[in-house]
Design a protein around this motif. Structure first.
Motif, PDB file in Angstrom:
ATOM      1  N   GLU A 165      33.575  39.377  35.050  1.00 46.00           N
ATOM      2  CA  GLU A 165      32.844  39.510  36.306  1.00 46.00           C
ATOM      3  C   GLU A 165      31.343  39.404  36.072  1.00 46.00           C
ATOM      4  O   GLU A 165      30.612  38.859  36.912  1.00 46.00           O
ATOM      5  N   VAL A 206      36.293  41.966  48.254  1.00 46.34           N
ATOM      6  CA  VAL A 206      36.280  40.860  47.294  1.00 46.34           C
ATOM      7  C   VAL A 206      35.258  41.160  46.209  1.00 46.34           C
ATOM      8  O   VAL A 206      34.354  41.974  46.388  1.00 46.34           O
ATOM      9  N   ASP A 207      35.415  40.485  45.073  1.00 49.98           N
ATOM     10  CA  ASP A 207      34.503  40.725  43.955  1.00 49.98           C
ATOM     11  C   ASP A 207      33.071  40.347  44.313  1.00 49.98           C
ATOM     12  O   ASP A 207      32.130  41.080  43.998  1.00 49.98           O
ATOM     13  N   GLU A 221      36.790  35.693  44.144  1.00 50.10           N
ATOM     14  CA  GLU A 221      37.540  36.629  43.309  1.00 50.10           C
ATOM     15  C   GLU A 221      37.481  36.117  41.875  1.00 50.10           C
ATOM     16  O   GLU A 221      37.545  34.898  41.640  1.00 50.10           O
ATOM     17  N   ASN A 223      38.995  36.651  37.884  1.00 49.62           N
ATOM     18  CA  ASN A 223      40.011  37.238  37.004  1.00 49.62           C
ATOM     19  C   ASN A 223      40.086  36.454  35.704  1.00 49.62           C
ATOM     20  O   ASN A 223      40.058  35.230  35.715  1.00 49.62           O
ATOM     21  N   TYR A 239      46.228  35.763  46.665  1.00 47.15           N
ATOM     22  CA  TYR A 239      45.038  35.001  47.005  1.00 47.15           C
ATOM     23  C   TYR A 239      45.353  33.837  47.946  1.00 47.15           C
ATOM     24  O   TYR A 239      44.500  33.432  48.741  1.00 47.15           O
ATOM     25  N   TRP A 255      38.514  31.055  43.995  1.00 45.51           N
ATOM     26  CA  TRP A 255      39.097  31.837  42.900  1.00 45.51           C
ATOM     27  C   TRP A 255      38.551  31.302  41.586  1.00 45.51           C
ATOM     28  O   TRP A 255      38.790  30.150  41.228  1.00 45.51           O
TER      29      TRP A 255
END
Length: 320
Positions: A165, A206-207, A221, A223, A239, A255
């Motif tokens: 992140e 959401v991130d 998002e 990951n 998602y 994503w």
């Protein structure tokens, strides 16, 4: 509608993605969080010194000494947690064949002055090996460090996501700064909550979100997967639903995902993710395409629809 303009066929996308995945988001310098371990060690200095004073005493003296420490503690729970953590047990309770010890009620009873409860817990700690550990370990500090290093495997699962992140945030901030220099008023928000524009009353955290003039335009998002399994597949399905709902509200969904798990074992999930979501990027794709995709989105609107993802790339869109 997606923002991605570089639109290879599914097979070509999968090849491009898998050839450029990063093995892990954790740099070698952060494999073990030594600074955190040393901070925790120093935070437990009083408890360690108290245990050192109980070296080579009788079992009765050891239990009595632990009980004294628990009764005198300013923060009883901190002492309880330390004792069990030193034995590699991190939880809010201890369960065994002989019974169940819940730390919060025990803490309350000890704080009320119930010494028998303190002695009972001290006896449990002796029985599961705390006295033996003190007697056979020349350096409790060194044991604590070793125990913490052994537990880093579990902590790296969280650190993987945190590090990834951070990488994504750095790139989104650079993207936003570049757009601002071009006169586009945008900002990046972390852990952004957006409500669906329907009658459900539901919202989604959401991130990251990219706002233009205070309006939510694109959400992200992030990951990173080191290993396969069911989670990436479950996330992809989730998602897919989120992207559909977001786009119905006029918000684009991106994503960003990476990690060595995508190299082979998740090929089918990757194919489905690209076909259903389209705006799927790994870090190299972010560096290569995302800024231009976002700029084009702000200037010209979304790219072609999801239905066209399976066709051969159109030369008119191939401006990379």
């Amino acid at each position: 509608m997606p923002i991605r303009r570089h639109r290879p066929t599914i097979s070509e996308f999968v090849d491009e993605f898998q050839e450029s995945v990063i093995p892990s988001a954790i740099p070698t310098s952060e494999f073990i969080d030594w600074e955190r371990i040393e901070r925790e060690l120093e935070a437990y200095r009083v408890q360690i010194d108290a245990l050192e004073s109980l070296r080579d005493v009788s079992e009765a003296e050891f239990v009595s000494g632990l009980a004294d420490a628990l009764m005198d503690a300013d923060d009883t729970r901190e002492w309880i947690d330390f004792y069990f953590e030193l034995l590699g047990h991190s939880d809010t309770k201890y369960a065994a064949f002989e019974g169940l010890w819940k730390f919060y009620p025990i803490q309350l009873d000890i704080d009320k002055g119930q010494r028998d409860v303190a002695e009972d817990l001290a006896g449990v700690l002796r029985d599961i090996g705390l006295q033996q550990l003190v007697d056979v370990t020349d350096d409790i500090d060194a044991h604590f460090r070793g125990m913490k290093v052994g537990m880093e495997t579990h902590k790296r699962k969280n650190r993987q996501g945190f590090c990834f992140e951070n990488l994504v945030y750095e790139r989104l901030e650079n993207l936003a700064e570049q757009l601002r220099s071009e006169g586009v008023h945008v900002e990046v928000i972390e852990q952004y909550t957006t409500k669906y524009q329907d009658e459900s009353g539901q919202s989604k955290v959401v991130d990251f979100a990219l706002l233009q003039n205070g309006e939510t335009r694109i959400v992200f998002e992030a990951n990173c997967y080191k290993a396969g399994g069911s989670k990436p597949s479950e996330i992809k399905r989730s998602y897919d639903r989120v992207s559909t709902r977001m786009r119905e509200d006029g918000v684009e969904f991106v994503w960003i995902t990476d990690g060595q798990a995508w190299a082979k074992s998740l090929t089918n999930v990757l194919r489905e993710g690209y076909k259903d979501i389209v705006d799927v990027y790994n870090m190299e794709m972010v560096d290569s395409y995302l800024t231009d995709d976002v700029r084009s989105f702000f200037e010209n609107g979304a790219a072609v629809s999801e239905d066209e993802v399976d066709v051969e790339p159109q030369q008119s869109l191939d401006s990379y």
